[in-house]
Design a protein around this motif. Structure first.
Motif, PDB file in Angstrom:
ATOM      1  N   TYR A 420       0.842  -1.203   0.000  1.00 15.40           N
ATOM      2  CA  TYR A 420       0.000   0.000   0.000  1.00 15.40           C
ATOM      3  C   TYR A 420       0.875   1.249   0.000  1.00 15.40           C
ATOM      4  CZ  TYR A 420      -2.826   3.739   2.060  1.00 15.40           C
ATOM      5  OH  TYR A 420      -3.437   4.928   2.321  1.00 15.40           O
ATOM      6  N   ARG A 421       0.506   2.206  -0.830  1.00 13.70           N
ATOM      7  CA  ARG A 421       1.163   3.513  -0.838  1.00 13.70           C
ATOM      8  C   ARG A 421       0.095   4.591  -0.773  1.00 13.70           C
ATOM      9  NH1 ARG A 421       6.542   4.056  -2.513  1.00 13.70           N
ATOM     10  NH2 ARG A 421       7.531   2.132  -3.253  1.00 13.70           N
ATOM     11  N   ALA A 422       0.113   5.373   0.287  1.00 12.20           N
ATOM     12  CA  ALA A 422      -0.812   6.502   0.382  1.00 12.20           C
ATOM     13  C   ALA A 422      -0.422   7.560  -0.650  1.00 12.20           C
ATOM     14  CB  ALA A 422      -0.777   7.099   1.785  1.00 12.20           C
ATOM     15  N   ILE A 423      -1.432   8.224  -1.211  1.00  7.06           N
ATOM     16  CA  ILE A 423      -1.195   9.322  -2.156  1.00  7.06           C
ATOM     17  C   ILE A 423      -1.545  10.622  -1.457  1.00  7.06           C
ATOM     18  CG2 ILE A 423      -1.748  10.298  -4.408  1.00  7.06           C
ATOM     19  CD1 ILE A 423      -0.413   7.597  -4.592  1.00  7.06           C
ATOM     20  N   GLU A 424      -0.547  11.492  -1.340  1.00  7.02           N
ATOM     21  CA  GLU A 424      -0.771  12.766  -0.662  1.00  7.02           C
ATOM     22  C   GLU A 424      -0.236  13.900  -1.519  1.00  7.02           C
ATOM     23  OE1 GLU A 424       0.065  14.752   3.724  1.00  7.02           O
ATOM     24  OE2 GLU A 424       0.151  12.586   3.450  1.00  7.02           O
ATOM     25  N   ASN A 425      -1.113  14.862  -1.813  1.00  9.40           N
ATOM     26  CA  ASN A 425      -0.749  15.977  -2.697  1.00  9.40           C
ATOM     27  C   ASN A 425      -0.183  15.486  -4.024  1.00  9.40           C
ATOM     28  OD1 ASN A 425      -1.476  17.907  -0.709  1.00  9.40           O
ATOM     29  ND2 ASN A 425       0.533  17.709   0.265  1.00  9.40           N
ATOM     30  N   GLY A 426      -0.768  14.377  -4.516  1.00 10.30           N
ATOM     31  CA  GLY A 426      -0.370  13.836  -5.803  1.00 10.30           C
ATOM     32  C   GLY A 426       0.893  13.000  -5.763  1.00 10.30           C
ATOM     33  N   ARG A 427       1.485  12.808  -4.588  1.00  5.29           N
ATOM     34  CA  ARG A 427       2.738  12.055  -4.490  1.00  5.29           C
ATOM     35  C   ARG A 427       2.524  10.762  -3.700  1.00  5.29           C
ATOM     36  NH1 ARG A 427       7.343  16.641  -3.006  1.00  5.29           N
ATOM     37  NH2 ARG A 427       7.130  17.876  -4.930  1.00  5.29           N
ATOM     38  N   ALA A 428       3.093   9.677  -4.213  1.00  5.23           N
ATOM     39  CA  ALA A 428       3.006   8.400  -3.511  1.00  5.23           C
ATOM     40  C   ALA A 428       3.942   8.430  -2.304  1.00  5.23           C
ATOM     41  CB  ALA A 428       3.388   7.263  -4.449  1.00  5.23           C
ATOM     42  N   MET A 496     -16.368   3.082   2.873  1.00  6.82           N
ATOM     43  CA  MET A 496     -16.002   4.202   2.007  1.00  6.82           C
ATOM     44  C   MET A 496     -14.589   4.676   2.309  1.00  6.82           C
ATOM     45  SD  MET A 496     -19.723   6.107   2.231  1.00  6.82           S
ATOM     46  CE  MET A 496     -19.448   7.432   1.063  1.00  6.82           C
ATOM     47  N   GLN A 497     -14.226   4.728   3.588  1.00  7.65           N
ATOM     48  CA  GLN A 497     -12.870   5.134   3.962  1.00  7.65           C
ATOM     49  C   GLN A 497     -11.838   4.135   3.435  1.00  7.65           C
ATOM     50  OE1 GLN A 497     -12.360   6.361   8.144  1.00  7.65           O
ATOM     51  NE2 GLN A 497     -14.576   6.467   8.305  1.00  7.65           N
ATOM     52  N   LEU A 498     -12.186   2.846   3.499  1.00  3.66           N
ATOM     53  CA  LEU A 498     -11.275   1.805   3.019  1.00  3.66           C
ATOM     54  C   LEU A 498     -11.019   1.961   1.524  1.00  3.66           C
ATOM     55  CD1 LEU A 498      -9.724  -0.881   3.440  1.00  3.66           C
ATOM     56  CD2 LEU A 498     -11.887  -2.061   2.949  1.00  3.66           C
ATOM     57  N   VAL A 499     -12.078   2.113   0.756  1.00  8.40           N
ATOM     58  CA  VAL A 499     -11.941   2.272  -0.696  1.00  8.40           C
ATOM     59  C   VAL A 499     -11.143   3.523  -1.024  1.00  8.40           C
ATOM     60  CG1 VAL A 499     -13.245   2.848  -2.779  1.00  8.40           C
ATOM     61  CG2 VAL A 499     -13.957   0.918  -1.358  1.00  8.40           C
ATOM     62  N   LYS A 500     -11.419   4.602  -0.319  1.00  3.86           N
ATOM     63  CA  LYS A 500     -10.702   5.857  -0.569  1.00  3.86           C
ATOM     64  C   LYS A 500      -9.208   5.684  -0.306  1.00  3.86           C
ATOM     65  CE  LYS A 500     -10.884   9.079   2.528  1.00  3.86           C
ATOM     66  NZ  LYS A 500     -11.379  10.155   3.414  1.00  3.86           N
ATOM     67  N   ASN A 501      -8.859   5.012   0.790  1.00  2.00           N
ATOM     68  CA  ASN A 501      -7.451   4.853   1.154  1.00  2.00           C
ATOM     69  C   ASN A 501      -6.714   3.896   0.238  1.00  2.00           C
ATOM     70  OD1 ASN A 501      -6.488   6.210   3.876  1.00  2.00           O
ATOM     71  ND2 ASN A 501      -8.637   5.679   4.163  1.00  2.00           N
ATOM     72  N   VAL A 502      -7.310   2.755  -0.082  1.00  3.20           N
ATOM     73  CA  VAL A 502      -6.604   1.710  -0.821  1.00  3.20           C
ATOM     74  C   VAL A 502      -6.590   1.951  -2.321  1.00  3.20           C
ATOM     75  CG1 VAL A 502      -6.541  -0.763  -1.343  1.00  3.20           C
ATOM     76  CG2 VAL A 502      -7.083  -0.003   0.978  1.00  3.20           C
ATOM     77  N   PHE A 503      -7.704   2.451  -2.882  1.00 10.87           N
ATOM     78  CA  PHE A 503      -7.823   2.499  -4.342  1.00 10.87           C
ATOM     79  C   PHE A 503      -7.823   3.910  -4.931  1.00 10.87           C
ATOM     80  CE2 PHE A 503      -9.983  -1.396  -2.923  1.00 10.87           C
ATOM     81  CZ  PHE A 503      -9.209  -2.339  -3.590  1.00 10.87           C
ATOM     82  N   TYR A 538      -8.415  -2.164   6.805  1.00 14.57           N
ATOM     83  CA  TYR A 538      -8.649  -0.785   7.248  1.00 14.57           C
ATOM     84  C   TYR A 538      -7.712  -0.418   8.400  1.00 14.57           C
ATOM     85  CZ  TYR A 538     -11.206   3.133   9.428  1.00 14.57           C
ATOM     86  OH  TYR A 538     -11.560   4.334   9.994  1.00 14.57           O
ATOM     87  N   PHE A 539      -7.636  -1.288   9.428  1.00 13.48           N
ATOM     88  CA  PHE A 539      -6.777  -1.011  10.580  1.00 13.48           C
ATOM     89  C   PHE A 539      -5.310  -0.927  10.191  1.00 13.48           C
ATOM     90  CE2 PHE A 539     -10.231  -2.429  13.523  1.00 13.48           C
ATOM     91  CZ  PHE A 539     -10.187  -1.336  14.380  1.00 13.48           C
ATOM     92  N   ASN A 540      -4.913  -1.595   9.128  1.00 18.02           N
ATOM     93  CA  ASN A 540      -3.500  -1.654   8.756  1.00 18.02           C
ATOM     94  C   ASN A 540      -3.078  -0.652   7.688  1.00 18.02           C
ATOM     95  OD1 ASN A 540      -1.851  -4.070  10.039  1.00 18.02           O
ATOM     96  ND2 ASN A 540      -3.969  -4.757   9.818  1.00 18.02           N
ATOM     97  N   VAL A 541      -4.028   0.120   7.148  1.00 16.97           N
ATOM     98  CA  VAL A 541      -3.637   1.099   6.120  1.00 16.97           C
ATOM     99  C   VAL A 541      -3.942   2.541   6.490  1.00 16.97           C
ATOM    100  CG1 VAL A 541      -3.893  -0.560   4.241  1.00 16.97           C
ATOM    101  CG2 VAL A 541      -5.812   0.935   4.815  1.00 16.97           C
ATOM    102  N   ILE A 542      -4.908   2.766   7.374  1.00  9.59           N
ATOM    103  CA  ILE A 542      -5.282   4.160   7.625  1.00  9.59           C
ATOM    104  C   ILE A 542      -4.163   4.902   8.352  1.00  9.59           C
ATOM    105  CG2 ILE A 542      -7.749   3.705   7.643  1.00  9.59           C
ATOM    106  CD1 ILE A 542      -7.663   3.986  10.709  1.00  9.59           C
ATOM    107  N   GLU A 543      -4.171   6.207   8.181  1.00  9.48           N
ATOM    108  CA  GLU A 543      -3.149   7.060   8.787  1.00  9.48           C
ATOM    109  C   GLU A 543      -3.537   7.362  10.230  1.00  9.48           C
ATOM    110  OE1 GLU A 543      -0.631  10.997   7.408  1.00  9.48           O
ATOM    111  OE2 GLU A 543      -2.775  10.936   7.000  1.00  9.48           O
ATOM    112  N   TRP A 544      -2.565   7.199  11.135  1.00 10.20           N
ATOM    113  CA  TRP A 544      -2.820   7.461  12.559  1.00 10.20           C
ATOM    114  C   TRP A 544      -1.992   8.640  13.063  1.00 10.20           C
ATOM    115  CZ3 TRP A 544      -6.375   4.418  15.293  1.00 10.20           C
ATOM    116  CH2 TRP A 544      -6.783   3.237  14.674  1.00 10.20           C
ATOM    117  N   GLY A 545      -1.190   9.247  12.202  1.00 11.64           N
ATOM    118  CA  GLY A 545      -0.339  10.367  12.595  1.00 11.64           C
ATOM    119  C   GLY A 545       0.574  10.722  11.444  1.00 11.64           C
ATOM    120  N   PRO A 546       1.490  11.677  11.638  1.00 10.19           N
ATOM    121  CA  PRO A 546       2.410  12.069  10.568  1.00 10.19           C
ATOM    122  C   PRO A 546       3.306  10.906  10.145  1.00 10.19           C
ATOM    123  CG  PRO A 546       2.415  13.675  12.367  1.00 10.19           C
ATOM    124  CD  PRO A 546       1.688  12.469  12.871  1.00 10.19           C
ATOM    125  N   ASP A 547       3.091  10.402   8.921  1.00  8.85           N
ATOM    126  CA  ASP A 547       3.853   9.285   8.373  1.00  8.85           C
ATOM    127  C   ASP A 547       3.711   8.035   9.247  1.00  8.85           C
ATOM    128  OD1 ASP A 547       5.465   8.215   6.318  1.00  8.85           O
ATOM    129  OD2 ASP A 547       7.242   8.348   7.610  1.00  8.85           O
TER     130      ASP A 547
END
Length: 664
Positions: A420-428, A496-503, A538-547
């Motif tokens: 999994y790679r989060a996308i933030e401000n267009g950057r992986a 919805m949060q899961l789909v938003k984060n993963v895909f 969901y528990f393993n991909v969502i953001e819980w703090g800075p990085d």
């Protein structure tokens, strides 16, 4: 016989008198018509001066022939502002029969060499005075006796009567100058004769220079038209100004507009017709991160106006490529103020729906294939006087509907390990592995039950019961957003949060939200992954703090523990920061303790969990709501500097201060 003769004489006398009166009126009209015209112009000029602080001037005006009027040098100039209107020459004819009944109807119109301009600069707007409401009392009285059908029909008649049946316009411009952002639409020529209209418009703005055409059938007396709007060189028409002003790019190849019927029937006004557009393009950062293109769209409409309602009839059809929707909209004030909306998609092939989605708006559906068919119904009703009785029902019926091939969003990958790679401000962002090779990856049986229950309580209490969406949450969200007149509450589920984060990405665009809704529906209603597996991911991909991604990293980052060692208060705290994980530090004071509002929120969540039987009173023993952050996160909390002599009673502080004084 004498009575009959006397009756005939009386009738003859009355008829003769009427003829004489009409002749005198006609003679008087022709004798004094120029004087009357001058008085009308003077009256308009005085009104412009008193009501709008503007100068209205007509250099020359007079009747020519039986019913023709010629005017030259027409100007309208607001005080201390740029000219609003300037017309060199105008010729028109008036239908005298209609004029006698008080209904002005233009027969012909010739106008050339003029412009209307709207200017906004540092000194203000040259049209500002005309935006102010001068007749509040009259409008309030009119609203008390509203009859939408009669008012609309009257306004349409007046407007169409001012459109002549024969018209020739030359070299007329509409100019716009908004703080230096300029656009000029110059009507080179417009001809209307024998119900045939043709016009040519030169358009100039920043990065735009085009020649537009409007051509077709126009019959203002019978209230009908059939017009085409296109570019002379067959390229896409670019709409000027809106990109420079609002960052919105838009254009199209052609627009077709048809008005078939405008009539009163049984106290209701019916307006029927259709409009279509080809190759429509729009680009805005709030819509999508690329051009959105609709190849072919058509709207067959039937508007209804009653005495106390305005509606778009359900016989109307909106077509987007192969997708057909029958909409119904209604605003009524018979008793309460009620807004209604319905939408129906008749049974259609699922693959036709997928290929008809606009390019650029559903990028993750590109290449997706499906079998079967479906139909859809939406029913919405909002009573302004009884907001809590809002109706929101959405239903989709499937008939053999299955996904046979996924597009860019491969929903099936949820069932196996992936990176999994989060996308933030267009950057992986950095890679996070959802496999056993990642020491922080945490299976469900290693996550504290307190945390599972706290997160579900805070984010989605009915996660294991719903199919991706919660109708009641949508209702409450709509009610609050209407009341506050802004988007102040969402209705996002864990699905919805899961789909938003993963895909998907975190960009706040219409495209992302629409894709999220459709992907969640496919995921949940086709049972692609179990609820338990969805929650584990969901528990393993969502953001819980800075990085900080996943509960394994979070438990270590905040408390230097594993996810199965967390206390109840620690779990409730972690659940509370999910909406805004990067701002977690603002919940603490300078001593490293949770602020009162955060402790109060913790107690609120625990009380809900107690009422629902998710925890017992024994679970809350020694759980005050306060927590101690012992992990790396403590370095981000703004703590006050430690004073080693605080609460000193030994005299050591005084000793060192005196020693310092002696040194100097």
């Amino acid at each position: 016989m004498r009575k009959k003769r006397s009756g005939k004489k009386i009738a003859l006398i009355i008829l003769t008198t009427l003829i004489v009166i009409i002749l005198i009126s006609v003679i008087s009209f022709f004798a004094f018509r120029n004087t009357v015209l001058e008085k009308v112009i003077t009256k308009i000029s005085n009104k412009m001066t008193t009501d709008y602080n503007s100068s209205f001037v007509v250099e020359e005006a007079g009747f020519k022939g039986l019913s023709n009027i010629e005017m030259k040098g027409i100007t309208l100039v607001p005080q201390n502002a740029d000219t609003l209107l300037n017309v060199k020459e105008l010729k028109t004819s008036i239908n005298l029969m209609h004029l006698l009944t008080g209904d002005i109807q233009l027969g012909t119109l010739e106008m050339k060499d003029g412009y209307m301009q709207f200017v906004k600069n540092a000194n203000g707007k040259n049209f500002d005075a005309f935006l102010k409401n001068k007749n509040n009392d009259e409008e309030e009285d009119d609203s008390n006796s509203r009859d939408y059908a009669s008012r609309a029909y009257r306004l349409l008649n007046r407007a169409l009567n001012l459109v002549p049946t024969d018209m020739n316009l030359k070299n007329l411009s509409l100019r716009l100058d908004d703080m230096g952002r300029k656009v000029n639409l110059r009507l080179k020529e417009l001809n209307l004769a024998d119900k045939k209209l043709e016009s040519s418009i030169a358009v100039n703005g920043k990065d735009v220079a085009q020649n537009w055409k409007v051509k077709g059938f126009a019959d203002p007396r019978n209230k009908q038209c059939d017009l085409d709007f296109f570019n002379t060189d067959t390229t896409r028409i670019e709409i000027p100004f809106i990109n420079e002003r609002y960052g919105l790019k838009s254009g199209f190849d052609a627009i077709h507009v048809n008005v078939d019927k405008i009539e009163m029937d049984g106290g209701e006004l019916h307006v029927d017709g259709y409009a279509s557009i080809k190759n429509f393009m729009v680009n805005h950062r709030r819509i999508a991160n690329q051009d959105v293109v609709i190849d072919d769209a058509r709207f067959d409409y039937r508007f209804l106006f009653g005495s106390d309602f305005v509606a778009l009839d359900s016989t109307s059809t909106m077509q987007l490529n192969k997708i057909k929707v029958h909409p119904f909209l209604k605003y009524s004030v018979e008793e309460d103020t009620i807004y209604e909306m319905k939408a129906r998609i008749p049974k259609m092939a699922a693959q036709d729906f997928i290929v008809s989605l606009p390019d650029g708006l559903f990028t993750n559906f590109k290449g997706m294939e499906a079998q079967g068919s479906f139909s859809y119904n939406l029913d919405f009703m909002y009573n302004k006087n009884k907001p809590n009785k809002l109706v929101f029902d959405s239903s989709l019926k499937k008939d053999g509907f299955t996904i046979t091939k996924y597009g860019a969003a491969d929903l099936a990958k949820l069932n196996s390990g992936f990176t999994y790679r989060a996308i933030e401000n267009g950057r992986a962002q950095r890679a996070v592995s959802l496999t056993s090779s990642n020491p922080y990856y945490t299976p469900m049986d290693q996550i504290s039950p307190y945390l599972q229950k706290a997160v579900l309580t805070s984010e989605d209490p009915s996660f294991f019961r719903h199919s991706g969406f919660i109708n009641e949450a949508f209702k409450q969200s709509i009610i609050k957003n209407i009341r506050t007149k802004k988007f102040s509450r969402g209705a996002s589920t864990i699905s919805m949060q899961l789909v938003k984060n993963v895909f998907l990405t975190r960009e706040k665009t219409l495209s992302r939200k629409l894709e999220e809704i459709l992907l969640v529906y496919i995921l949940e209603n086709n049972h692609i992954a179990s609820k338990s597996r969805m929650l584990e991911v969901y528990f393993n991909v969502i953001e819980w703090g800075p990085d900080v991604y996943g509960i394994g990293e979070a438990a270590s980052y905040y408390f230097d523990k594993g996810p199965n060692q967390l206390t109840l208060d620690e779990c409730v705290y972690l659940a509370s920061i999910i909406p805004r994980p990067k701002g977690f530090m603002w919940q603490f004071n300078d001593e490293g303790n949770l602020k009162p509002h955060a402790v109060k929120h913790s107690q609120y969540i625990k009380n809900i969990m107690l009422r629902r039987g998710l925890i017992s009173p024994e679970d809350t023993i020694a759980q005050s709501g306060q927590i101690y952050v012992s992990g790396r996160a403590r370095g981000r909390i703004r703590l006050k500097p430690i004073n080693p002599f605080e609460n000193d009673t030994t005299g050591v502080k005084d000793f060192f201060m005196n020693l310092g004084k002696r040194a100097f």
